[in-house]
Design a protein around this motif. Structure first.
Motif, PDB file in Angstrom:
ATOM      1  N   ALA A   1      43.374  40.963 -10.262  1.00 41.76           N
ATOM      2  CA  ALA A   1      42.792  41.629 -10.184  1.00 41.76           C
ATOM      3  C   ALA A   1      44.343  42.642 -10.499  1.00 41.76           C
ATOM      4  O   ALA A   1      44.683  43.776 -11.043  1.00 41.76           O
ATOM      5  CB  ALA A   1      42.671  42.220  -7.890  1.00 41.76           C
ATOM      6  N   LEU A   2      45.521  42.318  -9.511  1.00 40.65           N
ATOM      7  CA  LEU A   2      46.945  42.167 -10.103  1.00 40.65           C
ATOM      8  C   LEU A   2      47.143  42.864 -11.714  1.00 40.65           C
ATOM      9  O   LEU A   2      47.630  43.209 -12.549  1.00 40.65           O
ATOM     10  CB  LEU A   2      47.797  41.704  -9.947  1.00 40.65           C
ATOM     11  CG  LEU A   2      47.663  41.658  -7.836  1.00 40.65           C
ATOM     12  CD1 LEU A   2      49.360  40.326  -8.109  1.00 40.65           C
ATOM     13  CD2 LEU A   2      48.594  43.006  -8.392  1.00 40.65           C
TER      14      LEU A   2
ATOM     15  N   ARG B   1      49.241  42.837  -0.605  1.00 37.48           N
ATOM     16  CA  ARG B   1      49.741  42.539   0.486  1.00 37.48           C
ATOM     17  C   ARG B   1      48.575  42.100   1.048  1.00 37.48           C
ATOM     18  O   ARG B   1      48.940  41.843   2.193  1.00 37.48           O
ATOM     19  CB  ARG B   1      50.150  44.231   1.212  1.00 37.48           C
ATOM     20  CG  ARG B   1      51.086  45.338   1.273  1.00 37.48           C
ATOM     21  CD  ARG B   1      51.195  46.854   1.899  1.00 37.48           C
ATOM     22  NE  ARG B   1      49.798  46.720   2.309  1.00 37.48           N
ATOM     23  CZ  ARG B   1      49.659  48.401   1.937  1.00 37.48           C
ATOM     24  NH1 ARG B   1      50.842  48.831   0.910  1.00 37.48           N
ATOM     25  NH2 ARG B   1      48.480  48.235   1.881  1.00 37.48           N
ATOM     26  N   ARG B   2      47.475  42.305  -0.011  1.00 35.69           N
ATOM     27  CA  ARG B   2      46.044  41.253   0.318  1.00 35.69           C
ATOM     28  C   ARG B   2      45.930  42.359   2.382  1.00 35.69           C
ATOM     29  O   ARG B   2      46.333  41.835   2.923  1.00 35.69           O
ATOM     30  CB  ARG B   2      46.738  39.408   1.250  1.00 35.69           C
ATOM     31  CG  ARG B   2      47.349  39.073  -0.062  1.00 35.69           C
ATOM     32  CD  ARG B   2      47.327  37.511   0.096  1.00 35.69           C
ATOM     33  NE  ARG B   2      47.967  36.419  -0.123  1.00 35.69           N
ATOM     34  CZ  ARG B   2      46.694  35.870  -1.376  1.00 35.69           C
ATOM     35  NH1 ARG B   2      45.869  35.932  -0.834  1.00 35.69           N
ATOM     36  NH2 ARG B   2      47.150  35.374  -2.315  1.00 35.69           N
ATOM     37  N   ASP B   3      45.549  43.544   2.049  1.00 35.40           N
ATOM     38  CA  ASP B   3      45.292  44.294   2.621  1.00 35.40           C
ATOM     39  C   ASP B   3      43.510  44.950   2.594  1.00 35.40           C
ATOM     40  O   ASP B   3      43.068  45.297   2.113  1.00 35.40           O
ATOM     41  CB  ASP B   3      45.558  45.734   2.650  1.00 35.40           C
ATOM     42  CG  ASP B   3      45.523  46.981   4.267  1.00 35.40           C
ATOM     43  OD1 ASP B   3      44.663  46.306   5.102  1.00 35.40           O
ATOM     44  OD2 ASP B   3      46.488  47.680   4.128  1.00 35.40           O
ATOM     45  N   ASP B   4      43.036  43.503   3.262  1.00 37.88           N
ATOM     46  CA  ASP B   4      41.930  42.899   3.619  1.00 37.88           C
ATOM     47  C   ASP B   4      40.973  44.477   3.665  1.00 37.88           C
ATOM     48  O   ASP B   4      39.851  45.429   3.341  1.00 37.88           O
ATOM     49  CB  ASP B   4      41.207  42.431   4.131  1.00 37.88           C
ATOM     50  CG  ASP B   4      41.612  40.376   3.313  1.00 37.88           C
ATOM     51  OD1 ASP B   4      42.342  41.006   2.588  1.00 37.88           O
ATOM     52  OD2 ASP B   4      41.228  39.629   3.886  1.00 37.88           O
TER      53      ASP B   4
ATOM     54  N   VAL C   1      45.948  51.271  -4.205  1.00 36.24           N
ATOM     55  CA  VAL C   1      44.789  50.080  -4.117  1.00 36.24           C
ATOM     56  C   VAL C   1      45.915  48.853  -4.919  1.00 36.24           C
ATOM     57  O   VAL C   1      45.615  47.552  -4.663  1.00 36.24           O
ATOM     58  CB  VAL C   1      44.225  50.219  -5.393  1.00 36.24           C
ATOM     59  CG1 VAL C   1      42.924  49.003  -5.311  1.00 36.24           C
ATOM     60  CG2 VAL C   1      43.273  51.466  -4.802  1.00 36.24           C
ATOM     61  N   HIS C   2      47.197  49.201  -6.017  1.00 37.54           N
ATOM     62  CA  HIS C   2      47.934  47.627  -6.060  1.00 37.54           C
ATOM     63  C   HIS C   2      48.520  47.705  -5.218  1.00 37.54           C
ATOM     64  O   HIS C   2      48.989  46.036  -4.865  1.00 37.54           O
ATOM     65  CB  HIS C   2      48.339  48.004  -7.605  1.00 37.54           C
ATOM     66  CG  HIS C   2      50.127  47.928  -7.942  1.00 37.54           C
ATOM     67  ND1 HIS C   2      51.063  47.750  -7.796  1.00 37.54           N
ATOM     68  CD2 HIS C   2      49.802  46.971  -8.574  1.00 37.54           C
ATOM     69  CE1 HIS C   2      51.794  46.725  -8.349  1.00 37.54           C
ATOM     70  NE2 HIS C   2      50.954  45.970  -9.342  1.00 37.54           N
ATOM     71  N   GLN C   3      49.449  48.167  -4.290  1.00 33.99           N
ATOM     72  CA  GLN C   3      49.984  47.816  -3.468  1.00 33.99           C
ATOM     73  C   GLN C   3      49.698  46.982  -2.257  1.00 33.99           C
ATOM     74  O   GLN C   3      49.692  45.899  -1.765  1.00 33.99           O
ATOM     75  CB  GLN C   3      51.015  49.253  -2.794  1.00 33.99           C
ATOM     76  CG  GLN C   3      51.494  49.462  -3.833  1.00 33.99           C
ATOM     77  CD  GLN C   3      52.856  48.802  -3.914  1.00 33.99           C
ATOM     78  OE1 GLN C   3      53.352  48.082  -3.071  1.00 33.99           O
ATOM     79  NE2 GLN C   3      52.872  48.641  -5.056  1.00 33.99           N
TER      80      GLN C   3
ATOM     81  N   GLY D   1      48.263  57.172 -11.025  1.00 40.19           N
ATOM     82  CA  GLY D   1      47.939  57.891 -10.423  1.00 40.19           C
ATOM     83  C   GLY D   1      48.178  57.016  -8.751  1.00 40.19           C
ATOM     84  O   GLY D   1      47.715  56.061  -8.899  1.00 40.19           O
ATOM     85  N   THR D   2      48.103  58.000  -7.637  1.00 40.94           N
ATOM     86  CA  THR D   2      48.449  57.863  -6.598  1.00 40.94           C
ATOM     87  C   THR D   2      47.472  56.978  -6.013  1.00 40.94           C
ATOM     88  O   THR D   2      47.539  55.348  -5.882  1.00 40.94           O
ATOM     89  CB  THR D   2      48.119  59.198  -5.518  1.00 40.94           C
ATOM     90  OG1 THR D   2      49.538  59.805  -5.843  1.00 40.94           O
ATOM     91  CG2 THR D   2      48.526  58.923  -4.596  1.00 40.94           C
TER      92      THR D   2
END
Length: 275
Positions: free
Chosen positions: A222-223, A254-257, A248-250, A242-243
């Motif tokens: 994904a990265l 962070r592994r923000d499921d 989504v990258h961030q 874009g934003t």
């Protein structure tokens, strides 16, 4: 699904133009005659003038016979589509002042079915019923039989083809979004790869692709997808992501499921470990 008896006449344009009467294929003739039919079917109930039909099908190169070609085409289409002895007043193609209109009472049109399934899916998704939304989007997908209006000539067919292709891409992306949010990211990967290849600069699609990769346990991929698109955008278009894509990258970092997959997917992933 629709209740009651099936309509005897069915017309499909989400692929090659075809028609059936009680399941028996009908002969619609050469492609320009089919293009006249499509120009009427995709404007149900509207009177389309002779001049408009000529522009729709022949564009800047009208037939040498002029508008005289249209009555012969309409005659053959009525002969193919109407019940025996229906007459002009009961035909699916009615004559009006200087034009024709398609009357779709009792006719099953795949484009109308598509709109119905998409509408049901979007309403279900808005209400939070992702399983029903996925089911309706999947039903919509089965209606497509390739490129819409395949092989038909003329400006009208070209414009409608582009519109219908874009509509297909949009609802396919919405279906794949449902899979990701239901915790079924792996099932979305192949279709997302194909869509991404056809739309290499679509950032919302790239964001969904990253989320599906992450949801399939492939954080590094994904990265990498983000870095690849970032490089293409800078090198080929001279812009930065874009934003939405940066967010989504961030979240992947962070592994923000919950942000990436949604609460339903997080709950689905937690079930095996909780048993």
């Amino acid at each position: 699904m629709d209740g009651g008896s099936p309509q005897p006449l069915r017309i499909a344009v989400l692929g090659p133009v075809r028609a059936w009467w009680h399941g028996t294929p009908l002969d619609l003739g050469p492609v320009r005659r089919q293009a006249v039919l499509a120009a009427l079917v995709l404007r149900p109930g509207l009177l389309v003038s002779h001049e408009q039909l000529l522009d729709d099908v022949w564009g800047t190169q009208p037939p040498g016979s002029g508008r005289r070609v249209l009555p012969s085409y309409i005659y053959q289409l009525r002969k193919a589509l109407d019940t025996a002895g229906a007459g002009r007043s009961a035909s699916v193609i009615r004559s009006g002042r200087d034009g024709y209109r398609f009357v779709n009472d009792g006719t099953r049109l795949d484009v109308a079915e598509l709109a119905g399934r998409i509408g049901e899916a979007q309403r279900a998704r808005a209400s939070g019923d992702l399983a029903t939304a996925l089911d309706r989007f999947s039903q919509a997908r089965t209606l497509s039989r390739g490129e819409p209006l395949a092989g038909l000539p003329g400006p009208f067919a070209q414009g409608e083809r582009q519109r219908l292709v874009q509509r297909q891409r949009t609802f396919q992306q919405e279906r794949l979004e449902c899979l990701v949010r239901l915790g079924r990211s792996a099932e979305a990967l192949d279709d997302l790869a194909a869509l991404s290849a056809s739309e290499p600069y679509d950032e919302s699609l790239a964001a969904l692709w990253m989320r599906a990769l992450y949801g399939s346990g492939r954080q590094a991929a994904a990265l990498g997808a983000y870095q690849d698109l970032r490089g293409r955008l800078r090198d080929e278009l001279g812009v930065d992501p874009g934003t939405e894509l940066r967010r989504v990258h961030q979240a992947v970092l962070r592994r923000d499921d919950e942000q990436l997959l949604g609460a339903a997917a997080v709950r689905a992933a937690a079930v095996p470990g909780g048993e």
